[in-house]
Design an enzyme around this catalytic site. Structure first.
Site, PDB file in Angstrom:
ATOM      1  N   ASP A 147       0.872  -1.150   0.000  1.00  0.00           N
ATOM      2  CA  ASP A 147       0.000   0.000   0.000  1.00  0.00           C
ATOM      3  C   ASP A 147       0.929   1.227   0.000  1.00  0.00           C
ATOM      4  O   ASP A 147       2.146   1.087   0.179  1.00  0.00           O
ATOM      5  CB  ASP A 147      -0.893  -0.033   1.240  1.00  0.00           C
ATOM      6  CG  ASP A 147      -1.859   1.129   1.322  1.00  0.00           C
ATOM      7  OD1 ASP A 147      -2.276   1.623   0.265  1.00  0.00           O
ATOM      8  OD2 ASP A 147      -2.177   1.564   2.447  1.00  0.00           O
ATOM      9  N   ASP A 167      -0.060   4.873   1.504  1.00  0.00           N
ATOM     10  CA  ASP A 167      -0.206   5.713   2.695  1.00  0.00           C
ATOM     11  C   ASP A 167       0.042   4.919   3.971  1.00  0.00           C
ATOM     12  O   ASP A 167      -0.559   3.873   4.197  1.00  0.00           O
ATOM     13  CB  ASP A 167      -1.613   6.320   2.735  1.00  0.00           C
ATOM     14  CG  ASP A 167      -1.865   7.243   1.561  1.00  0.00           C
ATOM     15  OD1 ASP A 167      -1.092   8.199   1.391  1.00  0.00           O
ATOM     16  OD2 ASP A 167      -2.822   6.992   0.800  1.00  0.00           O
TER      17      ASP A 167
END
Length: 501
Positions: free
Chosen positions: A50, A52
Site C-alpha cells: 500500500d 499511505d
C-alpha cells in the site's frame, strides 16, 4: 514495600511469594518483526505494498490539516455553528481501533470478547460514568448484531462503527468536538445526522483532492523523509524480488511523494503500479477493468491484456490482476496499514501472506520497556495471582485483605491504561484482554511491525515464528519469552557477553 506488607499477613506463606513474577530485565526491541503465523521470507517471491502509512509516513501536521478542513466544510457547506472554529485537533486524545456508537454518539474501546472497557467511554470530550454506561447497555457486553460489519463499518443495521486506519484519528477528534459543542450549548441534535455529516466532510477532504493538493504544495511539512523505505525497496530489487504497488491514492499524489521519498526513478523499482484502486472493493468486485493512465493523468480507452512495467493503471480488480500476473498464493506478501481494507480479503480468500504496518507499535514498546511500566505490570500480575489463590480463605480478616488487594488491583489497572493513553489506553489491550483491534490483527496479519524499515534487520531467508504462548489449560513449561526474533537482540547479547570477558 508490597512484598514486606505481604509477609506481615499470617496467611501469606513463603510459597505464595512465588506467585509474584520476577521483574524482567529483558526489553523488547521496537525494530522487531512479530509473527502471528509462521512464515519464511525464503518462500516469498513477490512483495506488494500500500502507499499511505506503508511506504509514506506522515507528520502530525496532516491530521491537523484534515481536521481543520473537515471542520470548515461542516460550517460552510452543512451550516454547522461558527463556534466550532474554536475547536482544534487534539493529537493524543484518541487511538485507532475504537468503536463509535452512532445512535448514542459514544466513542469507546471494546475488547476481543465484545466487552466495553469501562473508563474508556466518551461523549464528546468527556468520559461517561461507568454506572451510566452499564445502564445504557444492560451491562458491558455489545451483542454481535450491534457490532460493526466485516470492514468495521456501520451498515445494514449495525450500530457500531470501528475506526481502523490512521486517517480516522481526525474524524474521531471531529466527532467528539462537535458532540461536545452541541452538549455544551444545549443544542438538541440527531446523532445519526451528525455522524453522517462528519463522515461526508472527512470524505470530501480526500475525494475532492483538497488534502492531496495541500500535501503536494508543502510536502516537506507533511511527509516524513523515507530514507529507510528507499533502502528496503532497493534491497528487495537487488535481490531480484518482484514488487507492485496497489493504492487508493491518485497517481499525481503518489508520484510526488515517491519522488521525495525514493527519487525520480522510483517506478523502476516496481513491476506494476495501480492507483485509485478503490480497496477493499478492488479485492471483491470483479466488474471493474483496469485502465491505463499517462503521467499527465490522461486515460486510455484500450483493453488491458497485460500489466506492464513502467506503465500506470487505475481501478481494476484483484481477480483480473491474478489472471494477468499469475501471482497467486503464499509466494506473495502484501503490506498495508489497514487491517480490513488492505489485508483481510487477501489472507481469507486468496492465500497471500500479509504484513501489517502498525506505526503506534514503536511508541507502545518504548513505554513497555520503561522501568515504571515493567514494575507496574509485574506487580499487577503478582497481585492478581495472590487474589486468585487467597480468595479461598473465607474468614473476615482474610477477606478484608483480599478486598484491599482487589481495590489496589483496580487502581493499578487504571494506571496501566493511563500510561499508554489517558483516555483510551493501549491500542492492543483493554486491561488484561486483547482489544478488538488486536483480535483482528492476529487473524488477518501473518506478521506485523512498526514500519517497513524493520525488514532491514533480517535476510530474505529468515523464518518468523510465533511465540508458543501457553493456552489457559496448558502448563507454562517454557520460560517467559522475550522478543528474541530480531537479530539486534542477539547482537546486544553478544556485546554484553564480550564485555564480561
Amino acid at each position: 514495600m508490597h512484598v514486606i506488607l505481604l509477609l506481615l499477613h499470617p496467611l501469606v506463606f513463603p510459597s505464595h511469594l512465588a506467585l509474584i513474577p520476577v521483574i524482567s530485565k529483558n526489553s523488547v526491541n521496537p525494530d522487531t518483526i512479530f509473527a502471528n503465523n509462521e512464515m519464511s521470507l525464503g518462500d516469498i517471491e513477490i512483495y506488494g505494498f500500500d502507499y499511505d502509512y506503508t511506504l509514506a509516513f506522515y507528520s502530525r501536521h496532516l491530521h491537523t490539516l484534515i481536521f481543520n478542513i473537515a471542520r470548515d466544510i461542516l460550517i460552510q457547506e452543512h451550516r454547522y455553528p461558527e463556534g466550532l472554529r474554536e475547536y482544534e485537533y487534539i493529537p493524543n486524545f484518541v487511538v485507532r481501533g475504537l468503536h463509535y456508537d452512532v445512535q448514542r454518539a459514544l466513542l469507546m474501546k471494546i475488547d476481543a470478547f465484545h466487552y466495553i472497557q469501562l473508563g474508556t467511554v466518551y461523549r464528546g470530550l468527556h468520559p461517561v460514568p461507568d454506572k451510566e454506561v452499564i445502564a445504557m447497555y444492560d451491562g458491558c457486553h455489545v451483542p454481535l448484531e450491534n457490532m460493526s460489519d466485516f470492514y468495521g463499518k456501520s451498515s445494514h443495521g449495525h450500530t457500531m462503527k470501528q475506526y481502523m486506519d490512521i486517517f480516522s484519528l481526525p474524524e474521531m477528534n471531529l466527532l467528539c468536538s462537535v458532540n461536545d459543542y452541541f452538549m455544551k450549548h444545549n443544542i438538541d441534535y440527531e446523532p445519526v445526522h451528525l455522524y453522517k455529516d462528519v463522515k461526508e466532510a472527512i470524505g470530501d477532504v480526500h475525494v475532492k483532492g483538497i488534502m492531496y493538493r495541500a500535501v503536494e504544495a508543502d510536502i516537506e511539512n507533511y511527509i516524513s523523509y523515507g530514507e529507510q523505505t528507499h533502502a528496503v525497496l532497493k534491497k528487495l530489487y537487488e535481490d531480484g524480488k518482484k514488487m507492485f504497488l496497489i493504492t487508493n491514492s491518485p497517481f499525481d499524489f503518489v508520484d510526488r511523494g515517491m519522488n521525495y521519498i525514493v527519487g525520480k526513478d522510483w517506478r523502476d523499482l516496481f513491476d506494476i503500479v495501480i492507483v485509485q484502486a478503490d480497496k477493499p472493493g478492488f479485492f471483491n468486485d470483479r466488474r471493474k477493468p483496469f485502465r491505463r493512465v499517462t503521467d499527465k493523468g490522461v486515460l486510455h480507452w484500450d483493453r488491458i491484456h497485460k500489466l506492464e512495467k513502467g506503465k500506470i493503471y487505475k481501478q481494476g480488480n484483484l481477480y483480473e490482476f491474478l489472471r494477468l500476473t499469475g501471482w497467486r498464493g503464499s509466494k506473495v506478501l502484501y503490506f498495508g496499514d489497514h487491517i480490513y481494507s488492505d489485508l483481510a480479503d487477501l489472507t481469507l480468500k486468496h492465500g497471500w501472506r500479509t504484513g501489517a504496518i502498525i506505526p503506534e507499535l514503536r511508541k507502545e514498546i518504548k513505554i513497555m520497556n520503561t522501568e515504571e511500566c515493567v514494575h507496574l505490570m509485574t506487580w499487577l500480575q503478582g497481585l492478581t495471582g495472590l487474589i486468585e489463590h487467597m480468595q479461598v480463605h473465607r474468614d473476615p480478616a482474610s477477606q478484608a485483605v483480599v478486598q484491599e488487594w482487589i481495590k489496589e488491583r483496580e487502581a493499578m489497572r487504571s494506571q496501566t491504561k493511563d500510561i499508554f493513553n489517558g483516555q483510551f489506553g493501549s491500542l492492543f489491550r483493554t486491561y488484561h484482554n486483547p482489544t478488538y483491534f488486536s483480535r483482528r490483527l492476529s487473524r488477518f496479519a501473518d506478521i506485523y511491525m512498526a514500519s517497513l524499515s524493520c525488514l532491514l534487520n533480517y535476510d530474505f531467508h529468515h523464518t518468523f515464528f510465533p511465540r508458543r504462548t501457553p493456552l489457559q489449560h496448558e502448563s507454562p513449561f517454557w520460560p517467559e519469552q522475550t522478543s528474541l526474533g530480531s537479530p539486534l537482540y542477539f547482537k546486544n547479547v553478544k556485546c554484553q557477553n564480550n564485555s564480561r570477558e
